[in-house]
Design an enzyme around this catalytic site. Structure first.
Site, PDB file in Angstrom:
ATOM      1  N   VAL A   1       0.851  -1.199   0.000  1.00 25.42           N
ATOM      2  CA  VAL A   1       0.000   0.000   0.000  1.00 25.42           C
ATOM      3  C   VAL A   1       0.884   1.247   0.000  1.00 25.42           C
ATOM      4  CG1 VAL A   1      -1.706   1.323   1.296  1.00 25.42           C
ATOM      5  CG2 VAL A   1      -1.896  -1.163   1.170  1.00 25.42           C
TER       6      VAL A   1
ATOM      7  N   LYS B   1       8.578  -4.779  -8.867  1.00 21.69           N
ATOM      8  CA  LYS B   1       8.671  -5.836  -7.857  1.00 21.69           C
ATOM      9  C   LYS B   1       9.541  -6.910  -8.502  1.00 21.69           C
ATOM     10  CE  LYS B   1       6.847  -8.451  -4.369  1.00 21.69           C
ATOM     11  NZ  LYS B   1       6.664  -8.084  -2.961  1.00 21.69           N
TER      12      LYS B   1
END
Lengths: 376, 212
Positions: B18, B33
Site C-alpha cells: 500500500v 517488484k
C-alpha cells in the site's frame, strides 16, 4: 494609417514568425480535442435536446445583469461535485478564467511564483495584478521553496501563490504535484494548478492529476472545457470564498456577457460523459502507450508519456520544413517555435486523440523519421 | 539519473505494498517488484497499479513470478528455477523508480543470498516500512542495525497504522533515523483516497533527496 502595424508584421515575416489563419486540412494531430468529443454525436444530441427544452442560445447580459441562467448554475454545481471542491465558476474561455484568477486573487504585498513554462494567460493576469511575481525554473520544486524562503527572509509578509500546470502544453510533462503541495503547506501558500490538458483525460474518472488535492482550502484548479470536454470555456474550481471573490472583483467575469446557456447545457453533458463513460479515455491511454513505444522504435525519440508528444527538432527552419512536409503527406502537424518554446528547441507538437488509430500513428512516425533525416 | 527508491519492511503483511503504491503514485514513478511469490491472488504489481492510479505501462514486469506464496528461495525451488541474483539489476528508467522487496530484509532469494545483500549491491536509498503495533520497536531497531551494518543508505522509517507517538519517537531516537511520516489505516484504498492520505502524511521531496 497603419504604418507601424505594417512594419511590425514585416518584421515578423522576416523572422519567419508571421502567423496566418489556415483552413483545416489533414489528419488531426494538432487540436486539443483529445477525446474526440467536439464533433461527437453525443454532444450534437445534447445540443439538440437542450434546444428542444428551450435553453436559449444567448445569455443576453453579464452574469450579474440578468445573464445568469439555470444552466450556468447547474453546470457549476455539477463541476464542483465532479472535481470534488466547494465551488466552481464558469468562464467563457479557459484563458479568461486564468486571467481572472491571477489578475484578481493575489493582492498587493503577495508573491506569485510561476513555472517558467506557465501559459500566457497567467502572464496576462499577472500584468494586471498588484502582487509581485517571479519565474521559477521548470518543475524545480526546491527552487519554489528557496524563493519562498528568500522572500520571507527579506520581509515578505503577504500570501504566497504557486502557479503550475498539471500537464504542460508544449512538453506534455507533469510536475511533482504532491511535492509542490507540501511546499505550499509549509509556507502557507495557495497552489493554483492549471489542469487544462488533463481535464477529462487523466486522473481518476478524468478529474485531472490533482483530483486528490481538490477540495483543500489552499488549492485552486483550473479546468478547461475547450479541450477534452469538446465545448468551450473554463472553470475555476476551489473554495467558495474564491468563487464569491471572483464574482465580486474579477473584471473579466463582471463585464463580459455570460457564456451561452446552450453551450453550458452541452458542457453539462460533456461532464456527464467524462464522469460515466471511461471508454474514450481508456482508448486514448492505449494510443498514448502505443505511440510511446512506436516513437522510440521508429524515430529513436523518447515520448513525454502523455497525450502531448513533443518531437524536438532544434532549428526553426528544420522544424518548419519537417512540419510542412508532413502536412503535404496529409498529417496536420505544426511546428512550435520560439518564443513559444526556448530557443534551439523548435519542435513538432503531436497531440493524440481517441479518434486516431494505431495505423495512422505508426504511419505518422514513419513519415516523421523520413522527414527528419531529409531535414538534418 | 532519476531517483531509485527501495521499499522494504520490518515484516510481511504490514502494508508495504500500500505504501509503495502511494509513493509511486505521488512521485509519478515506475514501480518494480523484482520477485513475486504467489500468483493465485492479486499480485503486488496488480495491487500497486490499482491503488496508485498509475497507467499500466509504469508497472515494470517482475523478473521472477513464482507460483507459491512462500519465501522466494523456496517458491523458486518449487517452480524449479534458481534466482540469478547477479542478474537482478535495477532497470534504467527515465522516471523515479520505486522498487519493492519482499517480507523483510533477510528474506532469502537463494540458499546463499538474502534480499539485504542485493540491496547492498544496489546501494540505492531504502525506505523502511514499520507497523505501529506492539513489537515494532524491536523489529524496526534490528532492521536499522542490519541496514547500517552493510552501509546501505537509509532515507528513514515510514510508519503504517494507527498513531503510536511514543513507539514512533523511541524508534527515531534510538535508531537515529528520520521519521518520514505515518500512513494511517484507510477506510478505502482507492487511488484518490490513498494519494490524499499520502500527501497529508509525507513530503514526496523527502524521497528524492540524498541521504544525509
Amino acid at each position: 494609417m497603419y504604418d507601424s502595424l505594417q512594419a511590425d508584421l514585416r518584421a515578423l515575416e522576416d523572422q519567419g514568425r508571421r502567423r496566418k489563419l489556415q483552413p483545416r486540412a489533414g489528419i488531426d494531430f494538432t487540436s486539443n480535442d483529445y477525446l474526440g468529443l467536439a464533433e461527437s454525436d453525443e454532444l450534437r444530441e445534447a445540443a439538440a435536446e437542450a434546444i428542444a427544452r428551450g435553453v436559449p442560445v444567448g445569455a443576453g447580459g453579464s452574469r450579474l445583469l440578468r445573464g445568469n441562467h439555470d444552466e450556468h448554475e447547474a453546470l457549476e454545481a455539477e463541476a464542483a461535485d465532479y472535481f470534488g471542491a466547494e465551488s466552481a465558476l464558469y468562464f467563457g474561455a479557459g484563458f479568461t478564467a486564468n486571467h481572472a484568477i491571477f489578475s484578481t486573487l493575489p493582492q498587493r504585498g503577495d508573491l506569485v511564483l510561476y513555472d517558467e513554462l506557465i501559459h500566457a494567460s497567467v502572464h496576462e493576469g499577472l500584468r494586471q495584478s498588484r502582487a509581485t511575481s517571479e519565474r521559477v525554473p521548470h518543475s524545480d520544486v526546491d527552487a519554489f521553496e528557496d524563493k519562498l524562503r528568500q522572500w520571507r527572509a527579506s520581509g515578505g509578509r503577504g500570501r504566497a501563490w504557486i502557479a503550475v500546470e498539471s500537464v504542460y502544453s508544449m512538453d506534455g510533462d507533469s510536475p511533482q504535484l504532491d511535492a509542490l503541495y507540501a511546499v505550499a503547506q509549509r509556507h502557507d501558500a495557495v497552489l493554483v494548478i492549471d489542469e487544462a490538458h488533463a481535464t477529462g483525460v487523466l486522473g481518476p474518472d478524468g478529474r485531472g492529476l490533482a483530483a486528490h488535492l481538490d477540495g483543500r482550502p489552499n488549492v485552486i484548479t483550473l479546468h478547461t472545457c475547450g479541450k477534452a470536454l469538446g465545448t468551450v470555456g473554463g472553470f475555476v474550481v476551489g473554495p467558495k470564498i474564491v468563487r464569491d471573490f471572483l464574482v465580486n472583483r474579477a473584471r473579466p467575469f463582471i463585464f463580459a456577457t455570460a457564456p451561452s446557456p446552450l453551450i453550458a447545457a452541452v458542457t453539462r453533458a460533456a461532464l456527464q460523459i467524462s464522469r460515466t463513460k471511461p471508454q474514450r479515455r481508456e482508448r486514448l491511454a492505449e494510443l498514448v502507450a502505443f505511440a510511446a513505444r512506436e516513437l522510440q522504435r521508429r524515430c529513436g525519440v523518447a515520448s513525454s508519456g502523455s497525450h502531448i508528444v513533443p518531437i524536438i527538432i532544434g532549428g526553426n527552419q528544420q522544424a518548419v520544413a519537417v512540419a510542412a512536409a508532413l502536412q503535404q503527406r496529409g498529417f496536420d502537424v505544426r511546428a512550435i517555435r520560439p518564443p513559444t518554446v526556448p530557443v534551439g528547441t523548435a519542435r513538432l507538437r503531436i497531440a493524440l486523440s481517441a479518434n486516431l488509430s494505431e495505423e495512422v500513428i505508426a504511419a505518422l512516425f514513419d513519415a516523421v523519421a523520413t522527414e527528419m533525416r531529409i531535414a538534418a | 539519473m532519476s531517483a531509485r527508491i527501495v521499499v522494504t519492511g520490518t515484516d510481511t503483511g504490514i502494508g508495504k505494498t500500500v505504501f509503495s503504491a502511494a509513493l509511486a503514485g505521488a512521485l509519478d514513478a515506475n514501480y518494480w517488484k523484482p520477485v513475486q511469490s504467489g500468483l493465485e491472488e492479486e499480485t503486488d504489481s496488480q495491487a500497486v497499479q490499482r491503488m496508485s492510479g498509475l497507467p499500466a505501462d509504469r508497472i515494470l514486469a517482475e523478473r521472477y513470478s513464482l507460483k507459491t506464496p512462500a519465501s522466494p528461495h523456496l517458491a523458486a525451488a518449487i517452480d524449479g528455477v534458481t534466482i540469478d541474483v547477479a542478474a537482478l539489476d535495477l532497470p534504467e528508467v527515465a522516471r523515479p523508480l520505486v522498487v519493492e522487496g519482499a517480507g523483510g530484509l533477510m528474506v532469502p532469494l537463494t540458499r546463499e543470498v538474502t534480499y539485504i545483500d542485493v540491496f547492498a549491491r544496489w546501494a540505492s536509498p531504502l525506505v523502511l516500512c514499520a507497523r505501529t503495533t506492539l513489537g515494532t520497536i524491536n523489529h524496526t531497531l534490528l532492521s536499522i542495525e542490519a541496514i547500517r551494518a552493510r552501509g546501505i543508505p537509509l532515507l528513514g522509517v515510514a510508519f503504517l497504522g494507527d498513531a503510536m507517538p511514543d513507539s514512533e519517537a523511541i524508534i527515531t531516537e534510538l535508531g537515529r533515523v528520520r521519521r518520514l511520516g505515518r500512513l494511517p489505516r484507510l477506510a478505502s484504498l482507492d487511488a484518490t483516497s490513498l494519494r490524499a492520505a499520502f500527501v497529508d502524511a509525507f513530503d514526496p521531496q523527502d524521497f528524492l533527496k540524498d541521504v544525509p
